[in-house]
Scaffold this motif. Sequence first.
Motif, PDB file in Angstrom:
ATOM      1  N   THR A   1       0.851  -1.197   0.000  1.00 18.67           N
ATOM      2  CA  THR A   1       0.000   0.000   0.000  1.00 18.67           C
ATOM      3  C   THR A   1       0.882   1.241   0.000  1.00 18.67           C
ATOM      4  N   PRO A   2       0.711   2.134  -0.975  1.00 17.09           N
ATOM      5  CA  PRO A   2       1.443   3.415  -0.913  1.00 17.09           C
ATOM      6  C   PRO A   2       0.989   4.211   0.305  1.00 17.09           C
ATOM      7  N   ILE A   3       1.776   5.215   0.701  1.00 14.78           N
ATOM      8  CA  ILE A   3       1.389   5.998   1.869  1.00 14.78           C
ATOM      9  C   ILE A   3       0.048   6.687   1.601  1.00 14.78           C
TER      10      ILE A   3
ATOM     11  N   ILE B   1      16.514  -7.999   3.327  1.00 22.40           N
ATOM     12  CA  ILE B   1      16.369  -6.796   4.150  1.00 22.40           C
ATOM     13  C   ILE B   1      16.691  -5.545   3.345  1.00 22.40           C
ATOM     14  N   GLY B   2      17.732  -5.592   2.554  1.00 25.02           N
ATOM     15  CA  GLY B   2      18.110  -4.442   1.734  1.00 25.02           C
ATOM     16  C   GLY B   2      17.012  -4.064   0.755  1.00 25.02           C
ATOM     17  N   MET B   3      16.385  -5.068   0.137  1.00 23.00           N
ATOM     18  CA  MET B   3      15.306  -4.813  -0.812  1.00 23.00           C
ATOM     19  C   MET B   3      14.096  -4.190  -0.103  1.00 23.00           C
ATOM     20  N   GLY B   4      13.750  -4.736   1.081  1.00 20.53           N
ATOM     21  CA  GLY B   4      12.610  -4.197   1.819  1.00 20.53           C
ATOM     22  C   GLY B   4      12.842  -2.751   2.226  1.00 20.53           C
ATOM     23  N   LEU B   5      14.066  -2.445   2.670  1.00 18.88           N
ATOM     24  CA  LEU B   5      14.385  -1.083   3.083  1.00 18.88           C
ATOM     25  C   LEU B   5      14.420  -0.149   1.878  1.00 18.88           C
ATOM     26  N   ALA B   6      14.998  -0.595   0.772  1.00 15.80           N
ATOM     27  CA  ALA B   6      15.092   0.247  -0.419  1.00 15.80           C
ATOM     28  C   ALA B   6      13.698   0.564  -0.980  1.00 15.80           C
ATOM     29  N   THR B   7      12.818  -0.424  -1.004  1.00 12.55           N
ATOM     30  CA  THR B   7      11.453  -0.181  -1.485  1.00 12.55           C
ATOM     31  C   THR B   7      10.739   0.826  -0.589  1.00 12.55           C
ATOM     32  N   SER B   8      10.973   0.737   0.712  1.00 15.37           N
ATOM     33  CA  SER B   8      10.361   1.676   1.658  1.00 15.37           C
ATOM     34  C   SER B   8      10.884   3.087   1.431  1.00 15.37           C
ATOM     35  N   VAL B   9      12.196   3.203   1.198  1.00 17.23           N
ATOM     36  CA  VAL B   9      12.786   4.518   0.909  1.00 17.23           C
ATOM     37  C   VAL B   9      12.177   5.095  -0.357  1.00 17.23           C
ATOM     38  N   ASN B  10      11.978   4.257  -1.351  1.00 18.48           N
ATOM     39  CA  ASN B  10      11.398   4.710  -2.617  1.00 18.48           C
ATOM     40  C   ASN B  10       9.989   5.257  -2.421  1.00 18.48           C
ATOM     41  N   ARG B  11       9.260   4.698  -1.459  1.00 18.56           N
ATOM     42  CA  ARG B  11       7.896   5.168  -1.178  1.00 18.56           C
ATOM     43  C   ARG B  11       7.897   6.543  -0.519  1.00 18.56           C
ATOM     44  N   LEU B  12       8.984   6.856   0.200  1.00 11.47           N
ATOM     45  CA  LEU B  12       9.020   8.074   1.000  1.00 11.47           C
ATOM     46  C   LEU B  12       9.884   9.183   0.416  1.00 11.47           C
ATOM     47  N   LYS B  13      10.702   8.888  -0.569  1.00 11.96           N
ATOM     48  CA  LYS B  13      11.708   9.864  -1.017  1.00 11.96           C
ATOM     49  C   LYS B  13      11.098  11.156  -1.552  1.00 11.96           C
ATOM     50  N   ASP B  14       9.907  11.098  -2.107  1.00 16.41           N
ATOM     51  CA  ASP B  14       9.267  12.296  -2.658  1.00 16.41           C
ATOM     52  C   ASP B  14       8.258  12.923  -1.686  1.00 16.41           C
ATOM     53  N   SER B  15       8.182  12.376  -0.492  1.00 14.56           N
ATOM     54  CA  SER B  15       7.229  12.891   0.490  1.00 14.56           C
ATOM     55  C   SER B  15       7.606  14.302   0.933  1.00 14.56           C
ATOM     56  N   LYS B  16       6.592  15.154   1.132  1.00 12.24           N
ATOM     57  CA  LYS B  16       6.799  16.520   1.601  1.00 12.24           C
ATOM     58  C   LYS B  16       6.558  16.642   3.100  1.00 12.24           C
ATOM     59  N   ALA B  17       6.355  15.501   3.773  1.00 13.44           N
ATOM     60  CA  ALA B  17       6.066  15.523   5.210  1.00 13.44           C
ATOM     61  C   ALA B  17       7.270  16.044   5.992  1.00 13.44           C
TER      62      ALA B  17
END
Length: 332
Positions: free
Chosen positions: A145-147, A172-188
């Motif tokens: 689910t995207p944020i 673990i690296g893949m799970g963390l990298a995918t999570s970073v990709n979901r948040l990298k463009d966040s303006k929060a």
Amino acid sequence: MFENIQFANPQIFWLLLGLPVAVLWYFFKRKDQTASLKFPSLKGFPKNDLLPRLKPVLFAMRLLALACIITAMARPQIREISTRTKTTSGIDIVMAIDVSSSMLARDLRPNRLAALKEVASKFIEERPNDRIGLVAYAGESYTKTPITSDKGIVLNALREITYGQLADGTAIGMGLATSVNRLKDSKATSKVIILLTDGVNNSGFIEPETAANLAVEFGIKTYTIGLGTNGNALSPIAYNADGSFRYGMREVEIDEALLQKIASVTGGQYFRATNNQKLEAIYDEINKLEKTEIEEFRYYNNEEKFRPWVLLAGILLLSEWIFRTTVFKSFV
């Protein structure tokens, strides 16, 4: 009449303490206030025993009028409060969940994955003002689910996470990298990853250290959780003929050094959950550490209610004056 009534000046009610004093004064001084004349006989005078006995009613009316005036001075009012909240510092959170076969181990009740989903659901429900996304990983990873601010969608997606949707392994690296990709463009204002695993990195083509550096570059804090009891745990070790798992005791292997490094580099913390209670306590602790700033505006609408009390006091005083100058004129 008194429902939802508040008083703007409640300290005024201290004046009511003077009313009992006035009653005592009237009781001891009432005989001195009435002129007396002695006669040897009252046979020639008409008898009217009722009116003299009702004379204290005039004093009671004055006291009631005074009590009404004091109540009016306390300013009774009905207060309507409307509120509006504004999230001034929102947090975007991605929960990266290990769904490898070892998450079916039964050292947590009923197993690690089920225990995690229960605790994570409570965590999501307690973050009404934040956006939350889900990433699942095993031998590879994907965004479940995207944020989003829709907690219903996130909770339904969490319930749907099961073992078998991905190739087995622990990337673990893949799970963390995918999570970073979901948040990298966040303006929060604050961006957080909660990464949980019960094993060691043994799959995927992205190293955990590389993914951690990406998190640092995009200002993303990572909390890591190592899940599993100390020692051995009843875990899947093989398949039965019908395709179900065969369980046996297997040593718990968690790369705590790696998880501690990821948390330290990104500004987060590492936690170890060895049972259901500790897992719940960890999510409670993260919930306290990551607070969303909420600004609340309150609007008050006061409807004054002192006028009826003033009117009642006026009616009592006017009635007392009328009775005193008419009915009780001969006795006052």
